[in-house]
Design a protein around this motif. Structure first.
Motif, PDB file in Angstrom:
ATOM      1  N   GLU A 135       0.834  -1.214   0.000  1.00  0.00           N
ATOM      2  CA  GLU A 135       0.000   0.000   0.000  1.00  0.00           C
ATOM      3  C   GLU A 135       0.865   1.259   0.000  1.00  0.00           C
ATOM      4  O   GLU A 135       0.468   2.293  -0.547  1.00  0.00           O
ATOM      5  CB  GLU A 135      -0.935   0.010   1.211  1.00  0.00           C
ATOM      6  N   ASP A 161      -0.659  -1.407  15.098  1.00  0.00           N
ATOM      7  CA  ASP A 161      -1.854  -0.956  15.795  1.00  0.00           C
ATOM      8  C   ASP A 161      -2.220  -1.926  16.916  1.00  0.00           C
ATOM      9  O   ASP A 161      -1.455  -2.845  17.234  1.00  0.00           O
ATOM     10  CB  ASP A 161      -3.019  -0.785  14.806  1.00  0.00           C
ATOM     11  N   LYS A 165      -1.052  -5.054  13.635  1.00  0.00           N
ATOM     12  CA  LYS A 165      -0.888  -4.924  12.185  1.00  0.00           C
ATOM     13  C   LYS A 165      -0.305  -3.559  11.835  1.00  0.00           C
ATOM     14  O   LYS A 165      -0.526  -2.566  12.529  1.00  0.00           O
ATOM     15  CB  LYS A 165      -2.233  -5.110  11.471  1.00  0.00           C
ATOM     16  N   TYR A 166       0.428  -3.540  10.725  1.00  0.00           N
ATOM     17  CA  TYR A 166       0.955  -2.275  10.210  1.00  0.00           C
ATOM     18  C   TYR A 166      -0.113  -1.684   9.291  1.00  0.00           C
ATOM     19  O   TYR A 166      -0.080  -1.853   8.074  1.00  0.00           O
ATOM     20  CB  TYR A 166       2.253  -2.509   9.448  1.00  0.00           C
ATOM     21  N   SER A 167      -1.061  -0.972   9.878  1.00  0.00           N
ATOM     22  CA  SER A 167      -2.272  -0.579   9.144  1.00  0.00           C
ATOM     23  C   SER A 167      -2.264   0.859   8.648  1.00  0.00           C
ATOM     24  O   SER A 167      -3.179   1.266   7.935  1.00  0.00           O
ATOM     25  CB  SER A 167      -3.495  -0.791  10.036  1.00  0.00           C
ATOM     26  N   HIS A 168      -1.244   1.631   9.008  1.00  0.00           N
ATOM     27  CA  HIS A 168      -1.271   3.056   8.664  1.00  0.00           C
ATOM     28  C   HIS A 168      -1.308   3.274   7.149  1.00  0.00           C
ATOM     29  O   HIS A 168      -2.092   4.094   6.660  1.00  0.00           O
ATOM     30  CB  HIS A 168      -0.075   3.781   9.270  1.00  0.00           C
ATOM     31  N   TYR A 170      -2.380   1.280   4.834  1.00  0.00           N
ATOM     32  CA  TYR A 170      -3.698   0.862   4.346  1.00  0.00           C
ATOM     33  C   TYR A 170      -4.722   1.957   4.597  1.00  0.00           C
ATOM     34  O   TYR A 170      -5.531   2.292   3.716  1.00  0.00           O
ATOM     35  CB  TYR A 170      -4.121  -0.435   5.031  1.00  0.00           C
ATOM     36  N   ASN A 171      -4.702   2.550   5.783  1.00  0.00           N
ATOM     37  CA  ASN A 171      -5.678   3.575   6.140  1.00  0.00           C
ATOM     38  C   ASN A 171      -5.486   4.848   5.326  1.00  0.00           C
ATOM     39  O   ASN A 171      -6.465   5.491   4.913  1.00  0.00           O
ATOM     40  CB  ASN A 171      -5.593   3.891   7.635  1.00  0.00           C
ATOM     41  N   ASN A 180     -10.971  -0.099  -0.710  1.00  0.00           N
ATOM     42  CA  ASN A 180     -10.288  -1.143   0.046  1.00  0.00           C
ATOM     43  C   ASN A 180      -9.339  -1.848  -0.912  1.00  0.00           C
ATOM     44  O   ASN A 180      -9.778  -2.560  -1.817  1.00  0.00           O
ATOM     45  CB  ASN A 180     -11.304  -2.126   0.623  1.00  0.00           C
TER      46      ASN A 180
END
Length: 233
Positions: A135, A161, A165-168, A170-171, A180
């Motif tokens: 991403e 988070d 998960k390393y979601s930054h 993705y967000n 998505n």
């Protein structure tokens, strides 16, 4: 069972016309079952617009059935080696190049042996790595995204988070595109802006040997090299 190969190489209106073999084929094989597939399918369709030499082919090896569950980079490398040896897949060991695409975030905390893995890949193939994940590379396709969403925010990308998960990334991508990336195939249309991504990627770390602790990607660098290759034949 051979993997499914996606390519638009040498598309012609008639089967009677002479078919020309490519000088070199680049095979991308990816960790993600969806996001990366959406992207590289679109990139392949853009090969002429990008000015890729007519004798250079780009192909995507898509994992099928049980193979779609192969994710960890080491397993992906083993899988790729098996596919290279399968004559039905059309991989020329002397000329063609395998590009193994995977996320670097797993090596931030959970898995050891990253340097050894990269060394083993680079003996014969090319590693395309994004840290934290793919991403991040997609965000770079949006003009000005480095200055607005990455510069000064590097620590956020490499922070897990509450779910681990390393979601930054993705967000941020979801905020910028409204899509998505894991389920919406239209995310692949970002490949239309790959030249922007290539330019912005040079503003972050592209050296995958210095991956740990650095927001990184060398995917654009590899694509740029393919665009610039001019076979001397």
């Amino acid at each position: 069972m051979p993997v499914h190969t996606y390519t638009n190489w040498n598309t012609r209106p008639s089967d009677k016309e002479e078919q020309i073999e490519p000088f070199r084929k680049y095979f991308f094989i990816c960790e993600g079952a969806n996001t990366e597939t959406f992207y590289f399918r679109r990139l392949i369709d853009l090969r002429k617009q990008l000015g890729i030499h007519p004798l250079i082919d780009i192909r995507l090896w898509e994992k099928t059935d049980k193979d779609r569950d192969i994710s960890y980079a080491k397993k992906l490398v083993e899988f790729a080696e098996i596919q290279k040896q399968n004559i039905d897949n059309g991989f020329d060991l002397d000329r063609d190049k395998m590009i193994i695409v995977f996320d670097g975030d797993i090596f931030e905390e959970k898995v050891q042996g990253y340097d050894e893995l990269i060394a083993s890949i680079e003996k014969t193939d090319t590693a395309a790595v994004t840290n934290p994940g793919f991403e991040l590379f997609l965000i770079l396709h949006i003009d000005g995204s480095y200055e607005r969403y990455i510069k000064g925010h590097e620590a956020e990308y490499l922070r897990v988070d509450e779910k681990g998960k390393y979601s930054h990334a993705y967000n941020v991508l979801l905020k910028l595109t409204g899509m998505n990336a894991k389920t919406n195939s239209r995310i692949g249309e970002l490949a239309d802006n790959v030249l922007t991504a290539i330019k912005q990627e040079k503003l972050i770390n592209q050296d995958i040997h210095r991956l740990k602790g650095n927001v990184s990607s060398n995917v654009g660098k590899i694509i740029e090299e393919i665009i610039n290759e001019k076979p001397d034949i």
